[in-house]
Design a protein around this motif. Structure first.
Motif, PDB file in Angstrom:
ATOM      1  N   PHE A 165      -1.779   3.389  14.118  1.00 11.03           N
ATOM      2  CA  PHE A 165      -1.696   3.671  12.677  1.00 11.03           C
ATOM      3  C   PHE A 165      -1.169   2.468  11.910  1.00 11.03           C
ATOM      4  O   PHE A 165      -1.623   2.191  10.794  1.00 11.03           O
ATOM      5  CB  PHE A 165      -0.813   4.900  12.433  1.00 11.03           C
ATOM      6  CG  PHE A 165      -1.477   6.182  12.811  1.00 11.03           C
ATOM      7  CD1 PHE A 165      -2.721   6.485  12.312  1.00 11.03           C
ATOM      8  CD2 PHE A 165      -0.865   7.080  13.670  1.00 11.03           C
ATOM      9  CE1 PHE A 165      -3.352   7.662  12.661  1.00 11.03           C
ATOM     10  CE2 PHE A 165      -1.489   8.247  14.024  1.00 11.03           C
ATOM     11  CZ  PHE A 165      -2.735   8.543  13.524  1.00 11.03           C
ATOM     12  N   VAL A 166      -0.208   1.753  12.496  1.00 13.13           N
ATOM     13  CA  VAL A 166       0.318   0.565  11.813  1.00 13.13           C
ATOM     14  C   VAL A 166      -0.792  -0.459  11.614  1.00 13.13           C
ATOM     15  O   VAL A 166      -0.879  -1.104  10.570  1.00 13.13           O
ATOM     16  CB  VAL A 166       1.490  -0.038  12.611  1.00 13.13           C
ATOM     17  CG1 VAL A 166       1.857  -1.400  12.053  1.00 13.13           C
ATOM     18  CG2 VAL A 166       2.689   0.859  12.547  1.00 13.13           C
ATOM     19  N   MET A 167      -1.671  -0.590  12.623  1.00  9.85           N
ATOM     20  CA  MET A 167      -2.788  -1.532  12.479  1.00  9.85           C
ATOM     21  C   MET A 167      -3.684  -1.133  11.318  1.00  9.85           C
ATOM     22  O   MET A 167      -4.135  -1.990  10.549  1.00  9.85           O
ATOM     23  CB  MET A 167      -3.609  -1.551  13.757  1.00  9.85           C
ATOM     24  CG  MET A 167      -3.059  -2.457  14.819  1.00  9.85           C
ATOM     25  SD  MET A 167      -4.168  -2.436  16.210  1.00  9.85           S
ATOM     26  CE  MET A 167      -3.111  -3.163  17.414  1.00  9.85           C
ATOM     27  N   ILE A 168      -3.956   0.173  11.179  1.00 10.99           N
ATOM     28  CA  ILE A 168      -4.811   0.620  10.073  1.00 10.99           C
ATOM     29  C   ILE A 168      -4.154   0.281   8.744  1.00 10.99           C
ATOM     30  O   ILE A 168      -4.783  -0.266   7.832  1.00 10.99           O
ATOM     31  CB  ILE A 168      -5.077   2.129  10.189  1.00 10.99           C
ATOM     32  CG1 ILE A 168      -5.885   2.415  11.436  1.00 10.99           C
ATOM     33  CG2 ILE A 168      -5.793   2.628   8.961  1.00 10.99           C
ATOM     34  CD1 ILE A 168      -6.066   3.873  11.707  1.00 10.99           C
ATOM     35  N   VAL A 169      -2.845   0.588   8.632  1.00 14.59           N
ATOM     36  CA  VAL A 169      -2.152   0.315   7.374  1.00 14.59           C
ATOM     37  C   VAL A 169      -2.096  -1.188   7.110  1.00 14.59           C
ATOM     38  O   VAL A 169      -2.224  -1.631   5.965  1.00 14.59           O
ATOM     39  CB  VAL A 169      -0.748   0.943   7.407  1.00 14.59           C
ATOM     40  CG1 VAL A 169       0.027   0.554   6.177  1.00 14.59           C
ATOM     41  CG2 VAL A 169      -0.855   2.442   7.484  1.00 14.59           C
ATOM     42  N   ALA A 170      -1.960  -1.993   8.175  1.00 16.72           N
ATOM     43  CA  ALA A 170      -1.938  -3.441   7.991  1.00 16.72           C
ATOM     44  C   ALA A 170      -3.282  -3.933   7.464  1.00 16.72           C
ATOM     45  O   ALA A 170      -3.332  -4.799   6.585  1.00 16.72           O
ATOM     46  CB  ALA A 170      -1.602  -4.135   9.305  1.00 16.72           C
ATOM     47  N   GLY A 171      -4.374  -3.357   7.982  1.00 20.59           N
ATOM     48  CA  GLY A 171      -5.682  -3.747   7.474  1.00 20.59           C
ATOM     49  C   GLY A 171      -5.847  -3.392   6.013  1.00 20.59           C
ATOM     50  O   GLY A 171      -6.317  -4.197   5.196  1.00 20.59           O
ATOM     51  N   VAL A 172      -5.418  -2.166   5.644  1.00 19.82           N
ATOM     52  CA  VAL A 172      -5.498  -1.740   4.243  1.00 19.82           C
ATOM     53  C   VAL A 172      -4.657  -2.661   3.367  1.00 19.82           C
ATOM     54  O   VAL A 172      -5.095  -3.117   2.297  1.00 19.82           O
ATOM     55  CB  VAL A 172      -5.030  -0.279   4.127  1.00 19.82           C
ATOM     56  CG1 VAL A 172      -4.817   0.085   2.678  1.00 19.82           C
ATOM     57  CG2 VAL A 172      -6.034   0.642   4.767  1.00 19.82           C
ATOM     58  N   GLU A 173      -3.446  -2.966   3.854  1.00 17.39           N
ATOM     59  CA  GLU A 173      -2.540  -3.810   3.083  1.00 17.39           C
ATOM     60  C   GLU A 173      -3.130  -5.204   2.891  1.00 17.39           C
ATOM     61  O   GLU A 173      -3.056  -5.771   1.792  1.00 17.39           O
ATOM     62  CB  GLU A 173      -1.203  -3.869   3.814  1.00 17.39           C
ATOM     63  CG  GLU A 173      -0.196  -4.833   3.272  1.00 17.39           C
ATOM     64  CD  GLU A 173      -0.039  -6.033   4.160  1.00 17.39           C
ATOM     65  OE1 GLU A 173      -0.394  -5.935   5.346  1.00 17.39           O
ATOM     66  OE2 GLU A 173       0.396  -7.059   3.668  1.00 17.39           O
ATOM     67  N   ALA A 174      -3.742  -5.749   3.943  1.00 16.72           N
ATOM     68  CA  ALA A 174      -4.334  -7.079   3.814  1.00 16.72           C
ATOM     69  C   ALA A 174      -5.484  -7.051   2.812  1.00 16.72           C
ATOM     70  O   ALA A 174      -5.596  -7.947   1.961  1.00 16.72           O
ATOM     71  CB  ALA A 174      -4.826  -7.563   5.172  1.00 16.72           C
ATOM     72  N   ALA A 175      -6.309  -6.018   2.877  1.00 15.21           N
ATOM     73  CA  ALA A 175      -7.454  -5.959   1.966  1.00 15.21           C
ATOM     74  C   ALA A 175      -7.000  -5.842   0.520  1.00 15.21           C
ATOM     75  O   ALA A 175      -7.441  -6.594  -0.366  1.00 15.21           O
ATOM     76  CB  ALA A 175      -8.350  -4.785   2.348  1.00 15.21           C
ATOM     77  N   VAL A 176      -6.067  -4.922   0.251  1.00 16.25           N
ATOM     78  CA  VAL A 176      -5.604  -4.726  -1.125  1.00 16.25           C
ATOM     79  C   VAL A 176      -4.858  -5.972  -1.611  1.00 16.25           C
ATOM     80  O   VAL A 176      -5.053  -6.446  -2.733  1.00 16.25           O
ATOM     81  CB  VAL A 176      -4.713  -3.472  -1.210  1.00 16.25           C
ATOM     82  CG1 VAL A 176      -4.099  -3.350  -2.586  1.00 16.25           C
ATOM     83  CG2 VAL A 176      -5.514  -2.241  -0.894  1.00 16.25           C
ATOM     84  N   GLY A 177      -4.008  -6.535  -0.736  1.00 14.07           N
ATOM     85  CA  GLY A 177      -3.236  -7.706  -1.133  1.00 14.07           C
ATOM     86  C   GLY A 177      -4.129  -8.891  -1.444  1.00 14.07           C
ATOM     87  O   GLY A 177      -3.927  -9.586  -2.447  1.00 14.07           O
ATOM     88  N   LEU A 178      -5.137  -9.122  -0.601  1.00 15.96           N
ATOM     89  CA  LEU A 178      -6.019 -10.254  -0.862  1.00 15.96           C
ATOM     90  C   LEU A 178      -6.856 -10.007  -2.110  1.00 15.96           C
ATOM     91  O   LEU A 178      -7.159 -10.950  -2.850  1.00 15.96           O
ATOM     92  CB  LEU A 178      -6.898 -10.515   0.355  1.00 15.96           C
ATOM     93  CG  LEU A 178      -6.114 -11.061   1.549  1.00 15.96           C
ATOM     94  CD1 LEU A 178      -6.983 -11.141   2.772  1.00 15.96           C
ATOM     95  CD2 LEU A 178      -5.543 -12.417   1.253  1.00 15.96           C
ATOM     96  N   GLY A 179      -7.184  -8.742  -2.387  1.00 14.63           N
ATOM     97  CA  GLY A 179      -7.871  -8.437  -3.650  1.00 14.63           C
ATOM     98  C   GLY A 179      -6.992  -8.775  -4.841  1.00 14.63           C
ATOM     99  O   GLY A 179      -7.461  -9.357  -5.834  1.00 14.63           O
TER     100      GLY A 179
END
Lengths: 179, 100
Positions: free
Chosen positions: B64-78
């Motif tokens: 689950f942490v990996m999923i949240v990290a992916g979401v966080e990276a996508a939103v942050g880079l946006g």
């Protein structure tokens, strides 16, 4: 995992983690981050977590890091200029990090942890899937909702709105391809 | 056999390095990389403790942490892309509109 192999991967992970934060060029930082992530993945596999270690290598190195690379390429980032005059925050960061490591190490050396023996199917994808679609089913479903919200949010944030402030700036991202 | 404490110590060290990176770097992208480093340190700790207890729940949490990290990276880079479009820089010191 034998101690020698652990020492190798741990040293490599720490050195490349230092490379992430100390190098001036973002691309070099990213390459160092890849080495760190692969070392952590190897350590995870050494801890019998085969499925998660492989997921780490595939999802992190294969997807998230490529996303970073994409953005660096899109923004055309060069080397950072030399930063100066911020000695205070650097000193504070070093002291704080040293205090954090010291505190955690003090806890860890005083704690005696025995390692349980595990079955041969420990950490397999089958066991992981049984848990995810069993005990953690609700969390898993909520995760899909989170991903959906993130996709919509990213599209909304990164979309190019017509902005009057950009009218008198040199064109960068909005430059048309020269054909 | 490596003691579990060594893995936890390595996790603490990686987490501290990530913290220092967040504090001393001004490049937003490198700050994000440091956050990923911290998330990874915590993931390693979860795996090590889960192995010590002989339970696979730690691995599910890492998933689950990996999923949240992916979401966080996508939103942050946006967000970084949108910010770069307005200021033409990724230096965090330049974003001082909300500064008091």
């Amino acid at each position: 995992m034998p101690l020698g192999i652990f020492a190798f991967f741990a040293t490599l992970a720490v050195i490349s983690a230092l490379g992430v934060i100390l190098q001036r060029s973002p691309v070099h930082s990213l390459l160092a981050l890849i080495v760190t992530l692969l070392c952590v993945a190897a350590l995870m596999i050494g801890l019998d977590a085969l499925a998660v270690g492989l997921l780490q290598a595939i999802v992190y190195v294969g997807a998230i890091v490529v996303l970073f690379l994409f953005v660096i390429w899109l923004l055309n980032l060069e080397r950072d200029p030399e930063e100066s005059g911020r000695l205070g925050i650097k000193l504070l960061a070093a002291v704080g990090a040293a205090a954090l490591v010291g505190e955690l190490t003090a806890f860890l050396t005083r704690t005696h942890m025995s390692q349980q023996t595990v079955n041969s199917d420990y950490g397999s994808m089958a066991q992981l899937a049984g848990l995810i679609f069993g005990n953690y089913l609700i969390a898993f479903e909520v995760t899909s909702l989170l991903l959906l919200v993130a996709v919509v949010g990213v599209v909304a944030v990164a979309r190019r709105w017509p902005s009057p402030r950009l009218a008198n700036r040199p064109p960068t991202l909005s430059a048309k391809p020269q054909t | 056999m490596t003691p579990i404490n060594y893995y936890l110590g390595l996790g603490a060290l990686l987490f501290a390095i990530g913290t220092v990176g967040v504090l001393i770097r001004r490049n937003l992208i490198v700050v994000f990389m440091s956050i990923e480093l911290m998330l990874n340190a915590v993931n390693l700790t979860f795996i090590a403790l889960g192995r010590a207890m002989g339970s696979a729940d730690g691995q599910v949490i890492v998933f689950f942490v990996m999923i949240v990290a992916g979401v966080e990276a996508a939103v942050g880079l946006g967000i970084i892309l949108a910010a770069f479009r307005n200021r033409l820089t990724v230096n965090a010191d330049e974003f001082n509109l909300l500064r008091w």
